[in-house]
Structures are given as C-alpha cells and as structure tokens.
Scaffold this active site. Structure first.
Site, PDB file in Angstrom:
ATOM      1  N   SER A 108     -20.462 -42.869 -31.260  1.00  7.87           N
ATOM      2  CA  SER A 108     -19.733 -41.764 -31.884  1.00  7.87           C
ATOM      3  C   SER A 108     -20.353 -41.431 -33.227  1.00  7.87           C
ATOM      4  O   SER A 108     -20.349 -42.260 -34.146  1.00  7.87           O
ATOM      5  CB  SER A 108     -18.262 -42.149 -32.077  1.00  7.87           C
ATOM      6  OG  SER A 108     -17.628 -41.194 -32.904  1.00  7.87           O
ATOM      7  N   HIS A 157     -21.099 -39.282 -28.323  1.00 10.25           N
ATOM      8  CA  HIS A 157     -19.710 -38.857 -28.524  1.00 10.25           C
ATOM      9  C   HIS A 157     -19.615 -38.057 -29.823  1.00 10.25           C
ATOM     10  O   HIS A 157     -20.013 -38.526 -30.890  1.00 10.25           O
ATOM     11  CB  HIS A 157     -18.822 -40.101 -28.575  1.00 10.25           C
ATOM     12  CG  HIS A 157     -17.365 -39.819 -28.634  1.00 10.25           C
ATOM     13  ND1 HIS A 157     -16.607 -39.549 -27.509  1.00 10.25           N
ATOM     14  CD2 HIS A 157     -16.501 -39.778 -29.670  1.00 10.25           C
ATOM     15  CE1 HIS A 157     -15.340 -39.366 -27.855  1.00 10.25           C
ATOM     16  NE2 HIS A 157     -15.247 -39.490 -29.172  1.00 10.25           N
ATOM     17  N   ASP A 202     -17.053 -36.048 -32.277  1.00 10.54           N
ATOM     18  CA  ASP A 202     -15.637 -35.858 -32.636  1.00 10.54           C
ATOM     19  C   ASP A 202     -15.434 -34.578 -33.427  1.00 10.54           C
ATOM     20  O   ASP A 202     -15.881 -34.472 -34.567  1.00 10.54           O
ATOM     21  CB  ASP A 202     -15.164 -37.031 -33.495  1.00 10.54           C
ATOM     22  CG  ASP A 202     -14.976 -38.291 -32.688  1.00 10.54           C
ATOM     23  OD1 ASP A 202     -14.287 -38.228 -31.657  1.00 10.54           O
ATOM     24  OD2 ASP A 202     -15.519 -39.336 -33.090  1.00 10.54           O
ATOM     25  N   MET A 254     -12.750 -32.347 -35.283  1.00 10.39           N
ATOM     26  CA  MET A 254     -11.393 -32.433 -35.850  1.00 10.39           C
ATOM     27  C   MET A 254     -11.109 -31.190 -36.684  1.00 10.39           C
ATOM     28  O   MET A 254     -11.980 -30.732 -37.426  1.00 10.39           O
ATOM     29  CB  MET A 254     -11.266 -33.670 -36.736  1.00 10.39           C
ATOM     30  CG  MET A 254     -11.621 -34.965 -36.035  1.00 10.39           C
ATOM     31  SD  MET A 254     -11.289 -36.357 -37.115  1.00 10.39           S
ATOM     32  CE  MET A 254     -12.035 -37.699 -36.183  1.00 10.39           C
ATOM     33  N   HIS A 293     -15.391 -34.475 -28.040  1.00  7.00           N
ATOM     34  CA  HIS A 293     -13.975 -34.880 -28.089  1.00  7.00           C
ATOM     35  C   HIS A 293     -13.249 -33.939 -29.047  1.00  7.00           C
ATOM     36  O   HIS A 293     -13.399 -34.056 -30.263  1.00  7.00           O
ATOM     37  CB  HIS A 293     -13.915 -36.343 -28.563  1.00  7.00           C
ATOM     38  CG  HIS A 293     -12.537 -36.878 -28.736  1.00  7.00           C
ATOM     39  ND1 HIS A 293     -12.287 -38.061 -29.394  1.00  7.00           N
ATOM     40  CD2 HIS A 293     -11.318 -36.423 -28.336  1.00  7.00           C
ATOM     41  CE1 HIS A 293     -10.985 -38.305 -29.399  1.00  7.00           C
ATOM     42  NE2 HIS A 293     -10.376 -37.316 -28.773  1.00  7.00           N
ATOM     43  N   MET A 307     -10.347 -32.822 -31.064  1.00 10.08           N
ATOM     44  CA  MET A 307      -9.061 -33.182 -31.670  1.00 10.08           C
ATOM     45  C   MET A 307      -8.600 -31.968 -32.453  1.00 10.08           C
ATOM     46  O   MET A 307      -8.604 -31.946 -33.687  1.00 10.08           O
ATOM     47  CB  MET A 307      -9.235 -34.429 -32.555  1.00 10.08           C
ATOM     48  CG  MET A 307      -9.336 -35.707 -31.729  1.00 10.08           C
ATOM     49  SD  MET A 307     -10.031 -37.082 -32.666  1.00 10.08           S
ATOM     50  CE  MET A 307     -11.755 -36.721 -32.470  1.00 10.08           C
ATOM     51  N   MET A 309      -7.101 -43.261 -26.153  1.00  7.45           N
ATOM     52  CA  MET A 309      -7.295 -43.567 -27.572  1.00  7.45           C
ATOM     53  C   MET A 309      -6.697 -44.938 -27.875  1.00  7.45           C
ATOM     54  O   MET A 309      -5.549 -45.214 -27.523  1.00  7.45           O
ATOM     55  CB  MET A 309      -6.608 -42.525 -28.459  1.00  7.45           C
ATOM     56  CG  MET A 309      -7.181 -41.116 -28.391  1.00  7.45           C
ATOM     57  SD  MET A 309      -8.883 -40.948 -28.973  1.00  7.45           S
ATOM     58  CE  MET A 309      -8.816 -41.643 -30.607  1.00  7.45           C
ATOM     59  N   GLY A 361      -8.385 -39.535 -35.694  1.00  4.54           N
ATOM     60  CA  GLY A 361      -8.587 -38.947 -37.015  1.00  4.54           C
ATOM     61  C   GLY A 361      -9.635 -39.650 -37.855  1.00  4.54           C
ATOM     62  O   GLY A 361     -10.311 -39.009 -38.649  1.00  4.54           O
ATOM     63  N   GLY A 367     -12.627 -43.100 -38.213  1.00  6.35           N
ATOM     64  CA  GLY A 367     -13.369 -44.213 -37.657  1.00  6.35           C
ATOM     65  C   GLY A 367     -12.973 -45.501 -38.364  1.00  6.35           C
ATOM     66  O   GLY A 367     -12.243 -45.473 -39.366  1.00  6.35           O
ATOM     67  N   GLY A 368     -13.435 -46.618 -37.834  1.00  2.00           N
ATOM     68  CA  GLY A 368     -13.272 -47.899 -38.514  1.00  2.00           C
ATOM     69  C   GLY A 368     -11.878 -48.503 -38.497  1.00  2.00           C
ATOM     70  O   GLY A 368     -11.584 -49.382 -39.313  1.00  2.00           O
ATOM     71  N   ASP A 408     -11.582 -45.096 -26.807  1.00  2.00           N
ATOM     72  CA  ASP A 408     -12.075 -44.636 -28.099  1.00  2.00           C
ATOM     73  C   ASP A 408     -11.249 -45.228 -29.238  1.00  2.00           C
ATOM     74  O   ASP A 408     -10.063 -44.959 -29.368  1.00  2.00           O
ATOM     75  CB  ASP A 408     -11.973 -43.098 -28.104  1.00  2.00           C
ATOM     76  CG  ASP A 408     -12.630 -42.456 -29.313  1.00  2.00           C
ATOM     77  OD1 ASP A 408     -13.223 -43.175 -30.125  1.00  2.00           O
ATOM     78  OD2 ASP A 408     -12.545 -41.219 -29.412  1.00  2.00           O
ATOM     79  N   GLY A 416     -11.889 -48.638 -32.340  1.00  3.58           N
ATOM     80  CA  GLY A 416     -11.851 -50.082 -32.559  1.00  3.58           C
ATOM     81  C   GLY A 416     -12.665 -50.907 -31.585  1.00  3.58           C
ATOM     82  O   GLY A 416     -12.453 -52.115 -31.456  1.00  3.58           O
ATOM     83  N   GLY A 431     -18.083 -46.089 -32.807  1.00  2.00           N
ATOM     84  CA  GLY A 431     -18.572 -45.404 -34.009  1.00  2.00           C
ATOM     85  C   GLY A 431     -19.080 -46.376 -35.035  1.00  2.00           C
ATOM     86  O   GLY A 431     -20.283 -46.616 -35.151  1.00  2.00           O
ATOM     87  N   SER A 432     -18.154 -47.006 -35.760  1.00  2.00           N
ATOM     88  CA  SER A 432     -18.572 -47.886 -36.846  1.00  2.00           C
ATOM     89  C   SER A 432     -19.369 -49.087 -36.340  1.00  2.00           C
ATOM     90  O   SER A 432     -20.300 -49.538 -37.012  1.00  2.00           O
ATOM     91  CB  SER A 432     -17.362 -48.333 -37.669  1.00  2.00           C
ATOM     92  OG  SER A 432     -16.332 -48.785 -36.841  1.00  2.00           O
TER      93      SER A 432
HETATM   94  C1  DX5 Z   1     -11.379 -41.351 -33.959  1.00  2.00           C
HETATM   95  C2  DX5 Z   1     -12.536 -40.855 -33.117  1.00  2.00           C
HETATM   96  C3  DX5 Z   1     -13.459 -41.919 -32.673  1.00  2.00           C
HETATM   97  C4  DX5 Z   1     -14.132 -42.710 -33.766  1.00  2.00           C
HETATM   98  C5  DX5 Z   1     -14.061 -44.161 -33.368  1.00  2.00           C
HETATM   99  O1  DX5 Z   1     -10.383 -40.402 -33.987  1.00  2.00           O
HETATM  100  O2  DX5 Z   1     -12.071 -40.175 -31.976  1.00  2.00           O
HETATM  101  O3  DX5 Z   1     -14.434 -41.422 -31.766  1.00  2.00           O
HETATM  102  O4  DX5 Z   1     -15.472 -42.376 -34.003  1.00  2.00           O
HETATM  103  O5  DX5 Z   1     -14.525 -44.914 -34.413  1.00  2.00           O
HETATM  104  P1  DX5 Z   1     -14.580 -46.501 -34.366  1.00  2.00           P
HETATM  105  O6  DX5 Z   1     -15.462 -46.865 -33.213  1.00  2.00           O
HETATM  106  O7  DX5 Z   1     -15.161 -46.843 -35.695  1.00  2.00           O
HETATM  107  O8  DX5 Z   1     -13.175 -46.989 -34.193  1.00  2.00           O
HETATM  108 ZN    ZN Z   2     -13.547 -39.667 -30.404  1.00  2.00          ZN
END
Ligand code: DX5
Ligand code: ZN
Length: 218
Positions: A9, A33, A35, A37, A66, A68, A137, A142, A144-145, A175, A177, A197-198
């Site tokens: 991501s 991926h 995101d 928003m 994705h 949002m 989800m 909203g 990452g991390g 998606d 954690g 992501g992170s």
């Molecule tokens: C959060 C995003 C995710 C995000 C996940 O709303 O939809 O795609 O990048 O980030 P990690 O992998 O750090 O939880």
């Molecule tokens: Zn996402």
C-alpha cells in the site's frame, strides 16, 4: 493467483519519490494498493485521479484502487480511465452495491467491495459471489500504521466459507495492521491478498520486507 500475495500500500511510501518507491517493490509483487481518501468518508485526504494517472506510466503492476470516499459512483469512470485495474468501494457508501459493481465491470475493470470493521459482516456476504474481490478492513480506515483488529479473523473466515462453499474465485483481501506477527493468522483464516503499508514501506529495504512477510506464513 498464488496461494497468497502481498499487496504493498503506497499510503506509507515516500510521496516525494513515488515512482522510485514503486520500482523498489516491483519484483516482489504483482499488485499495488492505492488508497484514495476524501476527508469525508474517512478523516484523512490522500490523492486522486491525477496521481493514479501519473504513476500508471511508471509500472505494469495491477492497480488495486481502494476508494474511501463518500460517492464512489461519481468517480469510478475517472479512476478507470486513469489506469485502475481493480476498483474497490465501501459497502457503507452506496445504496445499491450491484449498480456500482456493474458500472465498474462495464468499464472493463475488476470490482471489489470493502467493509468497515464496524459493519456487520452479513452485510457483505450476499455480494461475495458478485464481486471479484472482497476487502475486509482490519483497522479503522483512514490511516496507516494501526494495530490489527483480531476480530477481523472470524470475518475473514466467514467470507472464506462462502467462497469455498460456492467454489468462487473471489479474492479475499485484508487491509490494516498486516505485519510479521499477524500475517500467518490472516492467511490461515482464509485471506489471499494481504495489503501491507507500513510493514513494507517503513523498512528501508522494501523488497526484503515483503520477503520477510511471506516467510512468516507457515
Ligand atoms: C488504511 C488503508 C490501508 C493502509 C494500511 O485506511 O486502507 O491500505 O495503507 O496500512 P498498514 O499496513 O500500515 O496498516
Ligand atoms: Zn487500503
């Protein structure tokens, strides 16, 4: 598709060097991926159509967009034209999910539906056979991390049950954690596309981070 795949991501990538960041994960994945928003459906803003278009010419990875955003129907066409391969919208944001699925498919793209952790999983089960991808989800959308919500495991299993019982090809994506400590449980619960992501982009060696994630699945 393989048994399972990591879907990096770019939310956690260095936005100042997006093309370079994408290049660094290219050999280790087939998906990316993205995101989107709107600061309305979720309390954060990322990027939109022009950024998707700009990175499209930089890679052949499958773009998993994705959304949002509160009004996905208004934007699916623009994201399709910008180069999205899969477009995922949130079940909470539309009155008639089938209409959005048909619209995405009519544009020649794969259609995905996402579900917020607060929404009962039953809400999405009738659509599992109508979508190419279901996105569960495992954090509040909203940011990452965040920490993985363990409740997601039984929700993944519920979707997996429908996919197996009906012998469907629907991708089960998760998606939020996903890290070395959580990935094994997520795959065992039945997911096969793991957004990270992170875990990928916070490690200077993104490629090594992806390999590590994969090696944590027993
Ligand atoms: C959060 C995003 C995710 C995000 C996940 O709303 O939809 O795609 O990048 O980030 P990690 O992998 O750090 O939880
Ligand atoms: Zn996402």
């Amino acid at each position: 598709m393989k048994d399972f795949e990591i879907n990096p991501s770019i939310l956690s990538a260095d936005f100042g060097h997006l093309a370079d960041e994408i290049q660094k994960v290219e050999k280790d994945t087939t998906f990316l991926h993205i995101d989107v928003m709107d600061g309305h459906y979720v309390p954060n803003i990322t990027f939109g159509v022009p950024v998707v278009k700009a990175i499209r010419s930089e890679t052949n990875l499958i773009f998993d967009v994705h959304l949002m955003i509160t009004d996905p129907m208004a934007f699916v066409e623009a994201f399709a034209e910008a180069g999205a391969d899969m477009i995922t919208f949130h079940v909470e944001t539309v009155d008639d999910p089938e209409k959005v699925i048909s619209k995405i498919r009519s544009l020649g793209k794969r259609a995905g539906m996402a579900i917020h952790p607060d929404t009962p999983i039953e809400k999405i089960l009738p659509y599992v056979e109508k979508c190419d991808l279901i996105l569960i989800m495992s954090v509040r959308p909203g940011f990452g991390g965040q920490h993985f919500m363990e409740e997601a495991l039984e929700r993944i299993a519920a979707v997996r049950k429908v996919v197996d019982e009906k012998d469907l090809k629907t991708i089960i994506s998760v998606d939020g954690g996903i890290c070395n400590e959580t990935i094994d449980r997520v795959v065992k619960a039945g997911a096969n596309l793991l957004v990270a992501g992170s875990a990928v982009f916070s490690n200077d060696d993104h490629s090594k981070a992806i390999k590590e994630l994969i090696s944590c699945v027993s």
